[in-house]
Write a protein that holds these residues in place. Structure first.
Motif, PDB file in Angstrom:
ATOM      1  N   LEU A 166       0.843  -1.189   0.000  1.00  0.00           N
ATOM      2  CA  LEU A 166       0.000   0.000   0.000  1.00  0.00           C
ATOM      3  C   LEU A 166       0.883   1.245   0.000  1.00  0.00           C
ATOM      4  O   LEU A 166       1.903   1.297   0.689  1.00  0.00           O
ATOM      5  CB  LEU A 166      -0.893   0.034   1.251  1.00  0.00           C
ATOM      6  CG  LEU A 166      -2.058  -0.941   1.301  1.00  0.00           C
ATOM      7  CD1 LEU A 166      -2.947  -0.622   2.496  1.00  0.00           C
ATOM      8  CD2 LEU A 166      -2.892  -0.898   0.030  1.00  0.00           C
ATOM      9  N   PRO A 167       0.499   2.252  -0.781  1.00  0.00           N
ATOM     10  CA  PRO A 167       1.276   3.504  -0.785  1.00  0.00           C
ATOM     11  C   PRO A 167       1.008   4.286   0.503  1.00  0.00           C
ATOM     12  O   PRO A 167      -0.072   4.833   0.693  1.00  0.00           O
ATOM     13  CB  PRO A 167       0.729   4.239  -2.015  1.00  0.00           C
ATOM     14  CG  PRO A 167      -0.663   3.708  -2.178  1.00  0.00           C
ATOM     15  CD  PRO A 167      -0.638   2.287  -1.704  1.00  0.00           C
ATOM     16  N   MET A 168       1.963   4.304   1.397  1.00  0.00           N
ATOM     17  CA  MET A 168       1.818   5.001   2.671  1.00  0.00           C
ATOM     18  C   MET A 168       3.111   5.753   2.974  1.00  0.00           C
ATOM     19  O   MET A 168       4.196   5.207   2.835  1.00  0.00           O
ATOM     20  CB  MET A 168       1.482   4.020   3.798  1.00  0.00           C
ATOM     21  CG  MET A 168       0.201   3.223   3.561  1.00  0.00           C
ATOM     22  SD  MET A 168      -0.215   2.071   4.882  1.00  0.00           S
ATOM     23  CE  MET A 168      -0.918   3.177   6.102  1.00  0.00           C
ATOM     24  N   SER A 169       2.973   7.006   3.402  1.00  0.00           N
ATOM     25  CA  SER A 169       4.131   7.861   3.633  1.00  0.00           C
ATOM     26  C   SER A 169       4.593   7.849   5.083  1.00  0.00           C
ATOM     27  O   SER A 169       5.783   7.999   5.360  1.00  0.00           O
ATOM     28  CB  SER A 169       3.804   9.314   3.232  1.00  0.00           C
ATOM     29  OG  SER A 169       3.422   9.390   1.880  1.00  0.00           O
ATOM     30  N   LEU A 170       3.655   7.716   6.009  1.00  0.00           N
ATOM     31  CA  LEU A 170       4.026   7.773   7.422  1.00  0.00           C
ATOM     32  C   LEU A 170       4.814   6.529   7.802  1.00  0.00           C
ATOM     33  O   LEU A 170       4.472   5.415   7.390  1.00  0.00           O
ATOM     34  CB  LEU A 170       2.784   7.887   8.307  1.00  0.00           C
ATOM     35  CG  LEU A 170       1.950   9.167   8.161  1.00  0.00           C
ATOM     36  CD1 LEU A 170       0.748   9.128   9.097  1.00  0.00           C
ATOM     37  CD2 LEU A 170       2.792  10.409   8.435  1.00  0.00           C
ATOM     38  N   PRO A 171       5.859   6.678   8.587  1.00  0.00           N
ATOM     39  CA  PRO A 171       6.644   5.511   9.024  1.00  0.00           C
ATOM     40  C   PRO A 171       5.865   4.693  10.048  1.00  0.00           C
ATOM     41  O   PRO A 171       4.904   5.177  10.655  1.00  0.00           O
ATOM     42  CB  PRO A 171       7.894   6.144   9.646  1.00  0.00           C
ATOM     43  CG  PRO A 171       7.436   7.482  10.125  1.00  0.00           C
ATOM     44  CD  PRO A 171       6.413   7.946   9.130  1.00  0.00           C
ATOM     45  N   MET A 172       6.289   3.446  10.265  1.00  0.00           N
ATOM     46  CA  MET A 172       5.609   2.573  11.226  1.00  0.00           C
ATOM     47  C   MET A 172       5.631   3.152  12.634  1.00  0.00           C
ATOM     48  O   MET A 172       4.765   2.850  13.451  1.00  0.00           O
ATOM     49  CB  MET A 172       6.249   1.180  11.223  1.00  0.00           C
ATOM     50  CG  MET A 172       5.794   0.288  10.090  1.00  0.00           C
ATOM     51  SD  MET A 172       3.977   0.151   9.966  1.00  0.00           S
ATOM     52  CE  MET A 172       3.549  -0.456  11.589  1.00  0.00           C
ATOM     53  N   SER A 189      -0.881   9.549  -0.519  1.00  0.00           N
ATOM     54  CA  SER A 189       0.364   8.971  -1.047  1.00  0.00           C
ATOM     55  C   SER A 189       0.186   8.227  -2.362  1.00  0.00           C
ATOM     56  O   SER A 189       1.170   7.940  -3.038  1.00  0.00           O
ATOM     57  CB  SER A 189       0.963   8.004  -0.012  1.00  0.00           C
ATOM     58  OG  SER A 189       1.123   8.616   1.241  1.00  0.00           O
ATOM     59  N   PHE A 190      -1.067   7.887  -2.734  1.00  0.00           N
ATOM     60  CA  PHE A 190      -1.233   6.996  -3.892  1.00  0.00           C
ATOM     61  C   PHE A 190      -1.050   7.710  -5.231  1.00  0.00           C
ATOM     62  O   PHE A 190      -0.780   7.077  -6.253  1.00  0.00           O
ATOM     63  CB  PHE A 190      -2.580   6.274  -3.813  1.00  0.00           C
ATOM     64  CG  PHE A 190      -3.755   7.050  -4.341  1.00  0.00           C
ATOM     65  CD1 PHE A 190      -4.562   6.524  -5.339  1.00  0.00           C
ATOM     66  CD2 PHE A 190      -4.088   8.301  -3.824  1.00  0.00           C
ATOM     67  CE1 PHE A 190      -5.662   7.221  -5.807  1.00  0.00           C
ATOM     68  CE2 PHE A 190      -5.186   8.997  -4.285  1.00  0.00           C
ATOM     69  CZ  PHE A 190      -5.977   8.454  -5.288  1.00  0.00           C
ATOM     70  N   GLY A 191      -1.191   9.021  -5.240  1.00  0.00           N
ATOM     71  CA  GLY A 191      -0.923   9.799  -6.449  1.00  0.00           C
ATOM     72  C   GLY A 191      -1.713   9.365  -7.664  1.00  0.00           C
ATOM     73  O   GLY A 191      -1.263   9.547  -8.807  1.00  0.00           O
ATOM     74  N   TRP A 192      -2.874   8.742  -7.468  1.00  0.00           N
ATOM     75  CA  TRP A 192      -3.755   8.285  -8.542  1.00  0.00           C
ATOM     76  C   TRP A 192      -3.113   7.196  -9.408  1.00  0.00           C
ATOM     77  O   TRP A 192      -3.562   6.931 -10.522  1.00  0.00           O
ATOM     78  CB  TRP A 192      -4.218   9.442  -9.427  1.00  0.00           C
ATOM     79  CG  TRP A 192      -5.006  10.440  -8.655  1.00  0.00           C
ATOM     80  CD1 TRP A 192      -4.557  11.615  -8.133  1.00  0.00           C
ATOM     81  CD2 TRP A 192      -6.383  10.328  -8.260  1.00  0.00           C
ATOM     82  NE1 TRP A 192      -5.553  12.261  -7.444  1.00  0.00           N
ATOM     83  CE2 TRP A 192      -6.706  11.492  -7.512  1.00  0.00           C
ATOM     84  CE3 TRP A 192      -7.383   9.389  -8.467  1.00  0.00           C
ATOM     85  CZ2 TRP A 192      -7.960  11.736  -6.976  1.00  0.00           C
ATOM     86  CZ3 TRP A 192      -8.640   9.628  -7.934  1.00  0.00           C
ATOM     87  CH2 TRP A 192      -8.925  10.782  -7.196  1.00  0.00           C
ATOM     88  N   GLU A 193      -2.065   6.548  -8.873  1.00  0.00           N
ATOM     89  CA  GLU A 193      -1.407   5.483  -9.633  1.00  0.00           C
ATOM     90  C   GLU A 193      -2.109   4.140  -9.477  1.00  0.00           C
ATOM     91  O   GLU A 193      -1.892   3.230 -10.278  1.00  0.00           O
ATOM     92  CB  GLU A 193       0.053   5.371  -9.197  1.00  0.00           C
ATOM     93  CG  GLU A 193       0.888   6.589  -9.571  1.00  0.00           C
ATOM     94  CD  GLU A 193       2.337   6.450  -9.150  1.00  0.00           C
ATOM     95  OE1 GLU A 193       2.660   5.443  -8.475  1.00  0.00           O
ATOM     96  OE2 GLU A 193       3.140   7.332  -9.497  1.00  0.00           O
TER      97      GLU A 193
END
Length: 1009
Positions: free
Chosen positions: A683-689, A792-796
């Motif tokens: 999954l496109p995710m920007s926040l770290p764990m 984060s997904f940027g429509w990709e």
């Protein structure tokens, strides 16, 4: 006794065969609803399912699946485990009943033919009555753990009766060790089997000791103590000890993860081995037996090593990630489901202590340890918060939940007025009326008196009650049965036994009490602890998501023993006139026909799942609605587990990432979502764990502010710990606070056109950004995770939601596009949203899916029975509404022919006989929050719009007749009964008025004459 033994074996296996044939013929051929999809998937690939797990069941299921080459048959093979174990349960029940009957009628010196017929006949009647009982049959034909758990209960109870007859002390102890081993094994299936321990202890006590009141009381207390020792001392306590060693070895000695736990288990193994060797050498028989029993319990319990080993391998499904001692302890304690008070606790109305600042006073207690990949040690991620109260804890509190919907139900069931605090009498009233009455005795009567229907009941007079089929008795509770609407009278799940199983069991109950009081108390304690004791222990809240009768199958098993003994009771009552074998045979025959025969006849049609594929096909339809490499957000069990099944087992659309929003509140689930899975990218995710760890961002806040906030800015602020996004609480904790609830997602027009997110013909409608408002207030971790994905997904990758109108959709419904069963997120805004309609329709795609591509699991076949949960699922997915929206879309485009084809297909699949008519047929008008009237078009009006007046009229007349029956039934109810039909009445009256208005609107008043 040779003659008896021979026939006992032959007829026992015949009951096994009868049960097995029945369950095989009525077996669901694929995945069912609820947890079955998860269990089948976990069996096939040895995945880690929801706590507390069922590792032995999964390993047996895995073995069964090895022999099946066709992936579509794997579900059938796992379902067959339930069928086979259920048939074996009936076999051991037969032998249990004949054992108890033999004690009453047969002895070693004489095999009176009459008594032989009665003993064997009692076994046939009692065991097959249970085989055809509602709750047990339901579990026997699906891939769940309850059938296997019932087998363990049957075998251990039969084994202790065999032990009772073994004269040699040395050999008899082998039976006790076998029972202990089976108890240990059963932990790897379900804990219900442990509740047979009190009955087992009583058998032991009655054989070994002279019976006294004090001795009996001590035996009962000892049995409860044994259950407590196994549940809290072994199942949980063993891993609690492991956490202490793990902390010492890893944090104290600097050794690797799991080193302390492995050393700890080595100590246990060496200690038990030495104990067995030492007591054997010193000829301490009793202690040798006890330690050996303890050892074999551990051996059986060792099936949980599979959970640990598989979690270490990080499989695609790894719930709770129990790959260390702390994770395993949390997993076994079911901590993700929260706590409930058992012995002491508070009522929902008890006042919570407040701090000087007015906040709820919270005490932090048990630490939560997690692995730290940097230091290689365990860190305290958080501490379990516990509310402080002004009042003392109450004994056995029942009305404890602070959920507003639960509180409303508490007031109904506990006779509690609005604003009135809970008192002991209210609490006890709730225990009697809801927990015992509604959630146990109702189920008991389902199985032995009759069942109104399989619609889930929350107290309605027409849903899910027990009935008998005896008119005057049923009318006392459920109103005039002559005026009962046809939809209830003709429901296949309406089963009436005229109290015959109940009465035969009651006769057996009284007969055993008078003739064999010791074994009576043995059965009574099995009945009590597998029924009423479970009710007290579970302490269920109202509005359960499903019926829970399967949990009490052990209690119904015990009552079926009395049903068998009831045959002896009848003969005993007529023994002056029934001295011959022929007379005994007639009694057995009549008992067989009138009890198990009647139950089989009544229950067959609504327990036959033999050609039903609805759960599988709807799961495939959800996935088929999605474009390649999509992200699909789901909400609950029934829109998640079947999808997991078709992906994990049948390998269908593994490119789609299914994201359950409830599980997304867990750190372990987010970590798994960040990894690739089959054909699905992470999954496109920007926040770290770090921002999703246990105790971090479990809740956060969004402030109301009209200023626009880009999602990327939001994520950057959270990630960099920007002071604009954090505030300190009065207790010194940092809490994430989003400064604005007006969020923005930029749109790359070129990208959304090139990757198919938006079709070229809709290019002119594409927005440069999605600018929307989320309701302010407290949010949960899954909301942050979804915002992370959206930012984060940027429509990709395409994003889909199974439904709108819930918090998980984050108020994005204006940007939904309906193409199948799921809603696609698109950068096109569609105004005019209401409760039933939101987003736009992609007409061609929706038509292709609904009319050609999708399969519906056999729902179109008259001989395929759709139970309540199937019907409810079709309602939840707004099955008819999707067809109506498609038909309306074709009308807007001027294509009446296609609109009619869509409506005809809808009614072909969902006539009233399969899915009861509702407001998707009639349409509905209602005021929104501002008072403006909102109109929802139904099938009838859409037919009218197409000019197909005859088809619309046919439906209108049929539905009006149905509604009139509802209204006439309500009007005939007594005042005290009407409150239990209010919801149905007002809904029927509202729809009836809607139909009248509809007829007038389209000039069809003549139909109302």
């Amino acid at each position: 006794m040779l003659k008896f033994n021979r026939w006992n074996i032959i007829l026992g296996w015949l009951t096994f065969l009868a049960a097995l044939v029945t369950y095989t013929l009525t077996l669901e051929p694929t995945v069912s609803w609820w947890d079955c999809g998860e269990f089948i998937s976990c069996s096939y690939k040895l995945l880690v399912g929801h706590p507390p797990g069922a590792p032995l069941f999964l390993m047996v299921g895995n073995i069964a699946s090895v022999f099946v080459s066709d992936p579509e048959k794997i579900a059938w093979s796992v379902n067959m485990i339930s069928a086979i174990t259920s048939a074996f349960t009936i076999l051991f029940l037969f032998w249990t009943i004949t054992h108890l009957s033999k004690k009453l009628l047969l002895n070693d010196e004489s095999e009176n033919p009459t008594n032989l017929i009665l003993v064997l006949g009692s076994g046939l009647v009692g065991s097959l009555a249970y085989a055809f009982s509602d709750s047990f049959w339901f579990s026997a034909v699906e891939g769940e753990v309850y059938a296997s758990s019932s087998l363990f209960t049957a075998v251990v109870f039969w084994a202790v009766l065999k032990w009772e007859n073994v004269a040699d002390e040395k050999n008899s102890n082998k039976w006790l060790i076998l029972i202990a081993y089976l108890m240990g094994l059963s932990i790897g299936v379900h804990l219900l089997n442990l509740l047979a321990i009190p009955a087992i202890v009583l058998v032991y006590y009655f054989r070994k000791y002279e019976v006294t009141k004090l001795g009996l009381a001590k035996a009962i207390l000892l049995s409860i103590g044994i259950i407590a020792v196994i549940m809290y001392g072994i199942i949980q306590g063993v891993f609690l000890g492991a956490t202490k060693f793990e902390l010492l070895f890893v944090n104290g000695l600097g050794l690797g993860y799991n080193s302390g736990m492995l050393f700890y288990f080595l100590i246990i193994i060496v200690g038990l081995t030495y104990g067995i060797w030492y007591t054997y050498r010193k000829k301490k028989v009793l202690w040798n037996t006890i330690i050996t029993m303890l050892a074999v319990i551990f051996i059986g319990y060792s099936s949980y090593a599979m959970i640990f080993v598989r979690s270490l391998a990080n499989p695609p499904m790894d719930m709770n990630n129990p790959d260390n001692a702390f994770g395993l302890l949390s997993y076994l304690n079911r901590e993700q489901y929260g706590d409930r008070p058992l012995i002491l606790g508070h009522y929902f109305s008890d006042e919570v202590k407040r701090t000087k600042e007015g906040y709820m006073d919270i005490e932090e207690k048990k630490p939560v340890y997690v692995k730290d990949s940097i230091s290689g040690r365990y860190l305290i991620a958080s501490r379990k918060p516990v509310l402080k109260y002004d009042s003392r804890k109450k004994l056995l509190p029942r009305m404890y939940s602070t959920d507003p919907s639960h509180i409303e139900a508490y007031r109904q069931w506990g006779a509690l007025k609005e604003g009135e605090p809970v008192g002991a009498l209210n609490d006890f009233g709730f225990l009697l009326s809801y927990q015992l009455g509604h959630m146990y005795f109702r189920y008991f009567m389902w199985n032995f008196a009759g069942k109104q229907n399989d619609t889930q009941s929350h107290g309605s007079i027409v849903n899910g009650n027990w009935i008998s089929g005896i008119k005057f008795i049923d009318e006392l509770r459920l109103g005039n049965q002559d005026l009962l609407p046809d939809k209830y009278k003709n429901d296949k799940s309406r089963n009436t036994y005229y109290f015959l199983p109940f009465l035969l069991g009651l006769l057996g109950f009284l007969f055993q009490l008078s003739k064999d009081v010791k074994n009576f108390w043995v059965i009574m304690f099995l009945f009590f602890f597998t029924g009423i004791a479970i009710v007290v222990y579970l302490n269920q809240t109202p509005l359960q998501p499903r019926e829970r009768d399967y949990a009490y199958a052990g209690s119904f098993y015990a009552f079926s023993i009395w049903i068998g003994l009831g045959v002896l009771a009848i003969h005993d009552s007529f023994k002056k006139y029934a001295k011959t074998g022929l007379a005994a045979g007639i009694i057995v025959f009549l008992s067989f026909v009138l009890v198990p025969g009647l139950m089989a006849k009544e229950n067959w049609n609504d327990h036959d799942r033999s050609d039903r594929y609805t759960a599988r096909d709807i799961a495939k339809n959800y996935l088929a609605s999605c474009d390649k490499n999509a992200i699909l957000f789901t909400n609950g069990d029934n829109d998640t587990y079947p999808l997991w099944y078709v992906q994990e087992v049948e390998g269908y659309r593994t490119d789609v990432r299914v994201v359950n929003l409830m599980l997304l509140n867990s750190e372990w689930n987010i970590a798994q979502m960040k990894k690739a899975n089959y054909e699905s990218a992470p999954l496109p995710m920007s926040l770290p764990m770090e921002d999703y760890m246990e105790g971090k961002n479990s809740s956060f806040y969004m402030l109301k502010d009209p200023r626009r906030l880009k999602l990327q800015t939001l994520l950057e602020g959270v990630k960099t710990k920007n002071t604009m996004f954090y505030q300190k609480t009065v207790r010194g904790d940092e809490v994430t606070v989003i400064p604005s609830n007006r969020l923005v997602i930029p749109v790359d027009t070129t990208l959304v056109l090139s990757n198919g997110t938006v079709d070229p013909e809709n290019a002119h409608e594409i927005l440069s950004e999605i600018d929307w408002i989320i309701p302010e207030g407290q949010k949960i971790k899954s909301n942050l995770a979804v915002l992370d994905i959206l930012g984060s997904f940027g429509w990709e990758r395409p994003i889909y939601f199974v439904a709108g109108g819930n918090e998980g959709a984050l108020n994005l419904e204006d940007y939904f596009q309906l193409e199948g069963l799921a809603y696609k997120l698109v950068p096109i805004k569609t105004a005019g949203r209401d409760f039933f309609n939101y987003g736009r329709i992609e007409t061609e795609k929706l038509h292709e899916n609904l009319m050609n591509k999708f399969s519906w699991g056999g729902m179109e076949k008259d001989d395929v029975y759709l139970d309540y949960y199937n019907k409810r699922t079709f309602s939840v997915i707004q099955f008819r509404k999707k067809f109506v929206r498609l038909a309306e879309a074709w009308l807007e485009e001027g294509d009446t022919i296609k609109a009619l084809e869509v409506l005809d297909r809808c009614m072909e699949l969902s006539p009233n006989s399969r899915i009861p008519y509702d407001y998707y047929i009639s349409g509905l008008s209602y005021p929104d929050a501002s008072g403006k009237m909102i109109s929802q078009t139904g099938v009838i009006e859409t037919y009218y719009k197409c000019g197909a007046m005859d088809k619309g009229n046919e439906l209108l007349i049929e539905y009006i007749e149905i509604l009139q029956q509802d209204l006439h039934y309500y009007e005939a109810l007594k005042p005290n009964q009407r409150s239990r039909f209010n919801n149905e009445y007002y809904q029927s009256r509202g729809i009836f008025e809607e139909m009248i208005n509809l007829a007038r609107k389209y000039g069809q008043e003549s139909l109302l004459m």
